[in-house]
Design a protein around this motif. Structure first.
Motif, PDB file in Angstrom:
ATOM      1  N   UNK A  95      -3.047  10.096  -0.106  1.00 18.11           N
ATOM      2  CA  UNK A  95      -4.384   9.508  -0.199  1.00 18.11           C
ATOM      3  C   UNK A  95      -4.976   9.277   1.194  1.00 18.11           C
ATOM      4  N   UNK A  96      -4.119   8.952   2.128  1.00 18.54           N
ATOM      5  CA  UNK A  96      -4.561   8.693   3.496  1.00 18.54           C
ATOM      6  C   UNK A  96      -4.877   9.977   4.248  1.00 18.54           C
ATOM      7  N   UNK A  97      -4.160  11.044   3.938  1.00 18.23           N
ATOM      8  CA  UNK A  97      -4.231  12.266   4.744  1.00 18.23           C
ATOM      9  C   UNK A  97      -5.151  13.327   4.137  1.00 18.23           C
ATOM     10  N   UNK A  98      -5.083  13.508   2.799  1.00 19.93           N
ATOM     11  CA  UNK A  98      -5.802  14.585   2.149  1.00 19.93           C
ATOM     12  C   UNK A  98      -7.067  14.077   1.450  1.00 19.93           C
ATOM     13  N   UNK A  99      -8.013  14.963   1.253  1.00 18.92           N
ATOM     14  CA  UNK A  99      -9.204  14.619   0.473  1.00 18.92           C
ATOM     15  C   UNK A  99      -8.835  14.375  -0.989  1.00 18.92           C
ATOM     16  N   UNK A 100      -7.875  15.154  -1.477  1.00 23.14           N
ATOM     17  CA  UNK A 100      -7.438  15.017  -2.864  1.00 23.14           C
ATOM     18  C   UNK A 100      -6.039  14.412  -2.888  1.00 23.14           C
ATOM     19  N   UNK A 101      -5.906  13.165  -3.345  1.00 18.17           N
ATOM     20  CA  UNK A 101      -4.574  12.540  -3.424  1.00 18.17           C
ATOM     21  C   UNK A 101      -3.639  13.338  -4.331  1.00 18.17           C
ATOM     22  N   UNK A 102      -2.360  13.286  -4.025  1.00 20.38           N
ATOM     23  CA  UNK A 102      -1.359  14.029  -4.787  1.00 20.38           C
ATOM     24  C   UNK A 102      -0.528  13.066  -5.630  1.00 20.38           C
ATOM     25  N   UNK A 103      -0.455  13.365  -6.915  1.00 22.77           N
ATOM     26  CA  UNK A 103       0.411  12.622  -7.829  1.00 22.77           C
ATOM     27  C   UNK A 103       1.167  13.638  -8.666  1.00 22.77           C
ATOM     28  N   UNK A 104       2.491  13.671  -8.516  1.00 25.31           N
ATOM     29  CA  UNK A 104       3.317  14.682  -9.161  1.00 25.31           C
ATOM     30  C   UNK A 104       4.399  14.005  -9.994  1.00 25.31           C
ATOM     31  N   UNK A 105       4.569  14.513 -11.203  1.00 27.91           N
ATOM     32  CA  UNK A 105       5.639  14.034 -12.071  1.00 27.91           C
ATOM     33  C   UNK A 105       6.804  15.013 -12.013  1.00 27.91           C
ATOM     34  N   UNK A 106       7.963  14.506 -11.634  1.00 23.94           N
ATOM     35  CA  UNK A 106       9.143  15.362 -11.533  1.00 23.94           C
ATOM     36  C   UNK A 106       9.618  15.798 -12.916  1.00 23.94           C
TER      37      UNK A 106
END
Length: 213
Positions: A95-106
């Protein structure tokens, strides 16, 4: 066994494609960015991508995961203690680095001692916490090769000041796990060059400081 290293992203993360040259079964360790680079290599070599293995959840190790999963319908594996951080864009820093935050489910939860098999290659999971709670290293069976993520590099060690990091656990990992590895073991780390443990014992000042203090 073939190991192909890619250096990707804004902090020059090491990502690795590892495959069995006979069966062409493959895994990727920490695809941090530039998915097209991996796709070109996989398709050119006609590899069958079975799994994406994450040594931990930080943004610079997971940036290409979703595109590769969708392209090859492969599974995503991470240690149990990093599952929630992989989902949380604040914890994984995307969220801090990219325009689109990453949320991944393993798709798969890893634990100490688990064995990942593809083709005739086996990787053993070594829990090496400190950089994150669930940081892992991966030992290639019958080879002096360990993929260490950000637990240790050739000339320094992984930071512990980010969320989920721990100085105490880093020290414990260095003293009780990594320092036991033999000189011949090559570490394929998350950043920097490949080196053997003989080099680390001679040149890595942060590693030596922890051992001697």
């Amino acid at each position: 066994m073939v190991i192909k290293r890619f250096v990707v992203g804004n902090v020059r993360t090491n990502s690795y494609i590892v495959y069995d040259e006979n069966t062409l079964d493959a895994i990727i360790i920490d695809p941090g960015a530039n998915p097209k680079m991996f796709i070109r290599y996989i398709d050119k070599n006609k590899l069958r991508l079975k799994e994406i293995i994450l040594t931990h959840y930080h943004y610079d190790h997971i940036g290409a995961v979703e595109i590769l999963k969708n392209m090859y319908n492969c599974s995503i594996a991470i240690h149990k203690k990093d599952v929630e951080g992989l989902k949380d864009p604040n914890t994984n820093l995307s969220r801090k680095v990219f325009r689109k935050p990453i949320s991944i489910t393993a798709d798969k939860v890893l634990l100490e001692g688990d064995v990942i098999t593809f083709g005739d290659i086996k990787l053993k999971v070594i829990h090496t916490p400190g950089h994150t709670e669930g940081s892992i290293s991966l030992k290639v069976e019958n080879e002096n090769i360990i993929f260490t993520g950000d637990a240790i590099f050739c000339d320094c060690i992984g930071r512990w000041d980010l969320k989920g990091g721990s100085e105490e656990k880093t020290r414990n990992t260095i003293i009780n796990i990594i320092s036991k590895w033999e000189d011949e073991v090559k570490i394929y780390s998350g950043h920097g060059e490949i080196a053997n443990m003989e080099y680390v014992r001679r040149e890595n000042k942060e590693f030596l400081y922890i051992l001697n203090n």
